[in-house]
Design a protein around this motif. Structure first.
Motif, PDB file in Angstrom:
ATOM      1  N   HIS A  33       0.823  -1.323   0.109  1.00  0.00           N
ATOM      2  CA  HIS A  33       0.007   0.019  -0.081  1.00  0.00           C
ATOM      3  C   HIS A  33       1.052   1.246  -0.293  1.00  0.00           C
ATOM      4  N   TYR A  34       2.186   1.180   0.214  1.00  0.00           N
ATOM      5  CA  TYR A  34       2.968   2.221   0.515  1.00  0.00           C
ATOM      6  C   TYR A  34       4.225   2.253  -0.506  1.00  0.00           C
ATOM      7  N   GLY A  35       4.892   3.368  -0.568  1.00  0.00           N
ATOM      8  CA  GLY A  35       6.271   3.311  -1.431  1.00  0.00           C
ATOM      9  C   GLY A  35       7.010   2.241  -1.025  1.00  0.00           C
ATOM     10  N   GLY A  36       7.983   1.966  -1.704  1.00  0.00           N
ATOM     11  CA  GLY A  36       8.965   0.770  -1.403  1.00  0.00           C
ATOM     12  C   GLY A  36       8.469  -0.535  -1.183  1.00  0.00           C
ATOM     13  N   ASP A  37       7.334  -0.655  -1.840  1.00  0.00           N
ATOM     14  CA  ASP A  37       6.363  -2.092  -1.568  1.00  0.00           C
ATOM     15  C   ASP A  37       6.064  -2.350  -0.216  1.00  0.00           C
ATOM     16  N   LEU A  38       5.980  -1.331   0.801  1.00  0.00           N
ATOM     17  CA  LEU A  38       5.650  -1.561   2.231  1.00  0.00           C
ATOM     18  C   LEU A  38       4.170  -2.066   2.108  1.00  0.00           C
ATOM     19  N   ALA A  90       9.886  -3.829  12.497  1.00  0.00           N
ATOM     20  CA  ALA A  90      10.574  -3.794  11.177  1.00  0.00           C
ATOM     21  C   ALA A  90       9.378  -3.657  10.209  1.00  0.00           C
ATOM     22  N   ALA A  91       9.807  -3.293   9.102  1.00  0.00           N
ATOM     23  CA  ALA A  91       8.799  -3.367   7.845  1.00  0.00           C
ATOM     24  C   ALA A  91       8.521  -4.738   7.290  1.00  0.00           C
ATOM     25  N   VAL A  92       7.222  -5.070   6.839  1.00  0.00           N
ATOM     26  CA  VAL A  92       6.915  -6.140   5.893  1.00  0.00           C
ATOM     27  C   VAL A  92       6.823  -5.473   4.676  1.00  0.00           C
TER      28      VAL A  92
END
Length: 127
Positions: free
Chosen positions: A21-26, A64-66
């Motif tokens: 849903h977010y920039g960087g494929d987050l 951390a990010a998924v």
């Protein structure tokens, strides 16, 4: 069936690019929480023969990010057994991650896995 402290359930899932849903494929943090609901459900079925109902989280930490392209695993561990309540600890870890710098389908196994979310919550099962 008997609910015993220390019992655990783990699920693994590929995170598709359609979930970014977010920039960087987050991917949003709720993705891991959804997996926690699934492992809690299976743990309740195994311990009580019922899916149970999630009552709430007492804590949630996003560490951390998924990202899209991750393979993520979620574990629920039973830490307290009440008359009708079951308290569980949850952990979500990225076990594989896409490596687009090496090619469009390249990926790496993470050793050790990257912990992305931890939580503690309570479910309620019928008497």
């Amino acid at each position: 069936m008997s609910a015993q402290v220390g019992m655990s359930v783990t699920h693994r899932r590929y995170v598709p690019h359609s979930h970014a849903h977010y920039g960087g494929d987050l991917v949003d943090g709720a993705y891991g929480l959804g997996m926690f609901g699934d492992v809690a459900t299976e743990l309740c079925v195994r311990t009580d023969g019922d899916e149970g109902l999630f009552a709430g989280y007492s804590e949630v930490t996003f560490a951390a990010a998924v990202q899209a392209g991750d393979v993520i695993e979620a574990t629920a561990t039973l830490v307290r057994v009440g008359t009708r309540s079951r308290e569980m600890e949850f952990e979500a870890r990225v076990v594989c991650r896409a490596a687009p710098d090496r090619g469009p389908s390249a990926a790496d196994v993470l050793d050790p896995p990257l912990v992305v979310t931890r939580a503690r919550g309570t479910v309620v099962v019928p008497a």
